[in-house]
Design an enzyme around this catalytic site. Sequence first.
Site, mmCIF file in Angstrom:
data_model
loop_
_atom_site.group_PDB
_atom_site.id
_atom_site.type_symbol
_atom_site.label_atom_id
_atom_site.label_comp_id
_atom_site.label_asym_id
_atom_site.label_seq_id
_atom_site.Cartn_x
_atom_site.Cartn_y
_atom_site.Cartn_z
ATOM 1 N N GLY A 206 -25.917 66.278 57.412
ATOM 2 C CA GLY A 206 -25.859 66.300 55.640
ATOM 3 C C GLY A 206 -26.495 67.669 55.107
ATOM 4 N N GLU A 517 -29.628 62.323 64.247
ATOM 5 C CA GLU A 517 -29.040 60.972 63.357
ATOM 6 C C GLU A 517 -29.522 59.653 63.780
ATOM 7 O OE1 GLU A 517 -24.461 62.420 62.282
ATOM 8 O OE2 GLU A 517 -24.648 61.333 64.077
#
Length: 530
Positions: A206, A517
């Site tokens: 992101g 992640e």
Amino acid sequence: MSGDDGESQAASCVYIQHPKRGWVECSLKSLDASKAVVKITAIPAEFADASTFADTTDPTKVTEPQDIPAEEQTVKLSDYSDGTLPLQNVDAEGNLEPVADMGDLAFLHEPAILFNLKARHRAGIPYTRTGDIVIAVNPFMWVEDLYSVETKQAYADNFIWRQDGADEATRRNSIAPHVYETSSMAYSGLALGGIDQSILVSGESGAGKTETVKIVMSYLATVQSIGSDDDDGMPSSRQVVTKVLDSNPLLEAFGNAKTVRNDNSSRFGKYIQLEFDGESAQEAAFAGKSFPSCNMAGSQCDTYLLEKSRVVNHEPEERTYHIFYQLLEAPKSFKSALWKGFENQDMLSFKYVGHTKTTRIEGKTDGEHFEKTIKAMSMLGISDDSINVLFGAVATVLQLGNITFAQDPNNDEGCIVSSQDELDRLSDILGVPAADITTAITYRFVKARGESFKVPLSTSDAKDGVDAFAKEIYQQIFDWLVKKINQATCAELNYDEGNNDPDSFGTIGLLDIFGFESFKVNRFEQLCIN
């Protein structure tokens, strides 16, 4: 205030660790050999960043920001490096002094870096420099004029076309940090120095890596025409540039998905090698040019670690790959041509997809993105027949997720297909008899001593097998698409009528590497990524 008072106030401005905020600003009240008494600077909730309060074990859970009251606290110095509290970079009045290059920070440590980036981010400045590295804090919005033609011109003039002999440090200090800085330095190193270049784009999920790579590619593709006295780009070069830039929607359609952090997150790693046709400085001087020409001639893309598990499973707040939603929003005439009855099916018809509240990605509906995807395929020379076969394979993946199994009533170790209607639909789209499909997905075949044996599968093994089949089909679809893109954009086949030596081109490599992640359930892909 006297100079000593100003220095004393600056010296009393420190950071301490905070259980929710990571670090907070404080003023030092007293100090001895083992502990310090500090007063936390009050932070109203409206100035708190909601993202700070995300649960690190579950990114989907975010609590509302709370006021941080001004209160005194005693801290142990042994909890800090060298037994000292990190000092703030403030002026005599105690106000933070943000800098464009973090090498200029008087006190360089973790909280100093974080608060410097935060201050610039709040001021609408996403880029900060640290030596040769440019750090970008994703603003999650398009900043007006940040990527305008005038901005491109300024960075090209400063880092590429500038003729006053200024060194790199002088050039950097004369202009604000920007990704165009990194792009310009790479282009200059290739065009003037004749040395192949590489740009590494990394960051957490992101952070904006994919968008940054697109910005860099667009700049490098057009920089030769910005401020140069030589704009002799060949028509074939301009056509290749168009193909290189317009191939991005394809990779995004098949390789990107919505996650809890990003609506258009790349779920694969890629290394894009931009190829350039350049001339030497001697050739340029002989032709009366002040700068060697260096035109983009093509590109090649290597991909790795496609997140195949997303094909068959995703978190409720996320989506699977964009292309599934695009196909389901395609015109009914297109869908019915692929598969009879497909035109009446939607997201809820397929278990691999399911419901989503997201109806737009980057301002466009899935139907609008589908039109863009088809246009990009046509531009790359993919035939209508190949497009139909490709989307037939995508529809096959969708239908595989609807196959269910039950225990075989005649064999406790075996299973049967319990969704006959779904099996018949799969048979229809594949053109394979339902009986043959049933045998293939409910048995495994073992060879021993020249003989072949059918071994029945349990319901869980059969389901795992179908999921694995769906993932492998999608991997093959993705790899085929990347191959087609490379065939349409590589310099050796497309530049200047083709038949070129690949080693004759200079290159600038762009590595878009995964971000770290952590999900509720972390699979093999996350292990490889992290």
